[in-house]
Design a protein around this motif. Structure first.
Motif, PDB file in Angstrom:
ATOM      1  N   TYR A   3       0.809  -1.192  -0.082  1.00  0.00           N
ATOM      2  CA  TYR A   3       0.000   0.085   0.085  1.00  0.00           C
ATOM      3  C   TYR A   3       0.733   1.231  -0.011  1.00  0.00           C
ATOM      4  O   TYR A   3       0.329   2.237  -0.529  1.00  0.00           O
ATOM      5  N   SER A   4       2.130   1.103   0.449  1.00  0.00           N
ATOM      6  CA  SER A   4       2.954   2.379   0.201  1.00  0.00           C
ATOM      7  C   SER A   4       3.094   2.709  -1.262  1.00  0.00           C
ATOM      8  O   SER A   4       3.480   3.939  -1.724  1.00  0.00           O
TER       9      SER A   4
ATOM     10  N   ASN B 198       1.760   3.628  -4.091  1.00  0.00           N
ATOM     11  CA  ASN B 198       0.513   4.129  -4.158  1.00  0.00           C
ATOM     12  C   ASN B 198      -0.034   4.307  -5.668  1.00  0.00           C
ATOM     13  O   ASN B 198      -0.063   5.402  -6.201  1.00  0.00           O
TER      14      ASN B 198
ATOM     15  N   LEU C  62       4.319   6.484  -0.650  1.00  0.00           N
ATOM     16  CA  LEU C  62       4.078   7.302   0.149  1.00  0.00           C
ATOM     17  C   LEU C  62       5.049   7.313   1.615  1.00  0.00           C
ATOM     18  O   LEU C  62       5.319   6.164   1.679  1.00  0.00           O
TER      19      LEU C  62
ATOM     20  N   GLU D 249       4.376   7.468   4.696  1.00  0.00           N
ATOM     21  CA  GLU D 249       3.850   6.423   5.743  1.00  0.00           C
ATOM     22  C   GLU D 249       2.701   6.251   5.531  1.00  0.00           C
ATOM     23  O   GLU D 249       1.647   7.109   4.923  1.00  0.00           O
ATOM     24  N   LEU D 250       1.706   5.095   5.975  1.00  0.00           N
ATOM     25  CA  LEU D 250       0.321   4.932   5.775  1.00  0.00           C
ATOM     26  C   LEU D 250      -0.393   5.731   6.802  1.00  0.00           C
ATOM     27  O   LEU D 250       0.026   6.542   7.572  1.00  0.00           O
ATOM     28  N   ALA D 251      -1.704   5.554   6.675  1.00  0.00           N
ATOM     29  CA  ALA D 251      -2.714   6.664   7.679  1.00  0.00           C
ATOM     30  C   ALA D 251      -2.457   6.442   9.030  1.00  0.00           C
ATOM     31  O   ALA D 251      -2.592   7.307   9.919  1.00  0.00           O
ATOM     32  N   HIS D 252      -2.069   5.193   9.647  1.00  0.00           N
ATOM     33  CA  HIS D 252      -1.796   4.910  11.053  1.00  0.00           C
ATOM     34  C   HIS D 252      -0.326   4.833  11.525  1.00  0.00           C
ATOM     35  O   HIS D 252       0.042   4.409  12.536  1.00  0.00           O
TER      36      HIS D 252
ATOM     37  N   TYR E 275       2.483  -0.320  12.633  1.00  0.00           N
ATOM     38  CA  TYR E 275       1.579  -1.324  12.420  1.00  0.00           C
ATOM     39  C   TYR E 275       1.969  -2.800  12.844  1.00  0.00           C
ATOM     40  O   TYR E 275       1.313  -3.717  13.163  1.00  0.00           O
TER      41      TYR E 275
END
Length: 398
Positions: free
Chosen positions: A135-136, A138, A182, A184-187, A193
């Motif tokens: 998911y990084s 993007n 990205l 870093e991700l949303a959290h 994580y």
């Protein structure tokens, strides 16, 4: 014309003027209302057209963004690029037995949806690392299906995933990792994580920490070696417990992972040694305990034993610990009596008599055995003769 006729004519004129004025004002008001309605209609139409124009501009901006994060419209080039990207990410995060298969995609409007199946083996931590890397990067891709099955007697998981990714018409170049990655991700970052997801085993009951079973106080003699055996049990039967020193131990203190603590104190007093018992589960659980060591003056040397000398040849000097195994789930120690060419297989609680030594097996550890001889505990390691087992102290210190 008489006075009366003049008054009547004036009244009739006033009435006519009033009616005419009312009619004129009514017509004027109607004209104003009609113009206001026309202005309102035109204003609404203008706003609607401005809204449609704004939506079109936003759609164009989104399309530009989508093209920057999509695969090229060339189906073959996109499929080859993305399949190689998947393999690189899986291998870099530790997956084994990787199999990637492209599926039949489908066309929809101005885009083409590629689909792949992925199979492999990895630990939960490695899967989290892969998902974070996935998911990084993007682009317009996602998991559409995920299955994880634990491998028996292992920390590995059999993992099966379906992945889909989009190609857009008008896109010519593959996305560059540095341009779409990205930070870093949303959290948070990868560690955030990993720390949250690996807090417990998703496929088993929550991990329980080990519990110390050894004494919390021990006596040591000044300038004489102290050997003390730490022990702990774990509520989770299959977990292996290892031991570690805590912060700021007294100088010279050593502790093996199996729990053998050694120290030669050089000053009288009481010393607190923090020790930790940690299990082998992921994530590991641990328990700390303080061991109080009281250093006292050494006891007087014992008087020479007037009893007859032992015979020079002693079978115990030539009987060696050759291995520790589990037989039917029970730990066994194998002792090889070379003079008699005899193999002894002893478990906890079994007694033995070899040469001049008589004793009992107290515990069978990995690569060593705790035995009791004449009330004293000794450690016998693999390859060590029985007669040279290392003293631990009087029985009861375990």
């Amino acid at each position: 014309m008489t006075q009366r006729e003049r008054v009547l004519a004036i009244l009739v004129g006033v009435c006519l003027l009033t009616v005419g004025g009312y009619y004129f004002m009514n017509q004027y008001s109607s004209a104003l209302s009609s113009r206001d309605r026309q202005i309102e209609t035109l204003s609404k139409r203008l706003k609607d057209e401005e809204f449609v124009e704004a939506k079109a501009e936003m759609a164009m901006d989104r399309m530009v963004t989508y093209r920057r994060h999509a695969l090229p419209e060339s189906i073959r080039a996109s499929q080859s690029f993305y399949q190689e990207r998947l393999r690189e990410t899986l291998e870099s995060t530790g997956f084994d037995d990787i199999v990637i298969k492209p599926l039949n995609g489908r066309r929809g409007g101005n885009h083409y949806q590629h689909m792949f199946t992925i199979n492999g083996q990895a630990t939960m931590e490695q899967f989290v690392q892969f998902s974070y890397e996935f998911y990084s990067f993007n682009i317009l891709h996602k998991f559409s299906k995920l299955t994880m099955v634990p491998v028996k007697d292992s920390e590995l998981l059999d993992i099966s995933m379906n992945v889909s990714v989009l190609s857009l018409d008008g896109t010519e170049e593959v996305p560059q990792a540095d341009d779409v990655r990205l930070p870093e991700l949303a959290h948070g970052n990868l560690k955030d994580y990993v720390d949250v997801i690996l807090q417990r085993n998703l496929f088993a009951p929550a991990n329980k920490p080990p519990l110390f079973t050894s004494k919390t106080e021990v006596e040591a003699e000044l300038e004489r070696p102290l050997r003390f055996r730490l022990s702990a049990s774990d509520p989770d039967r299959k977990d292996r417990v290892t031991f570690y020193l805590g912060k700021d131990p007294p100088p010279g203190v050593e502790l093996s992972e199996s729990g053998s603590l050694q120290w030669t104190p050089d000053a009288l007093g009481e010393y607190k040694i923090t020790v930790e018992a940690r299990d082998s589960r992921l994530p590991p659980k641990s328990t700390t305990q303080e061991l109080l060591v009281k250093v006292v003056e050494p006891k007087p040397e014992p008087m020479p034993d007037p009893s007859p000398r032992r015979p020079e040849f002693d079978e115990a000097k030539f009987t060696f610990l050759t291995g520790t195994v589990a037989v039917g789930g029970q730990p066994k120690a194998w002792l090889n009596n070379r003079p008699k060419n005899q193999q002894l297989r002893l478990g906890p609680g079994d007694t033995f008599s070899v040469g001049t030594l008589k004793g009992k097996v107290v515990d069978v550890k990995d690569r060593e055995v705790i035995i009791e001889i004449e009330g004293d505990l000794r450690v016998l390691s693999i390859g060590q003769p029985l007669a040279e087992a290392t003293p631990m102290g009087p029985a009861g210190e375990l």
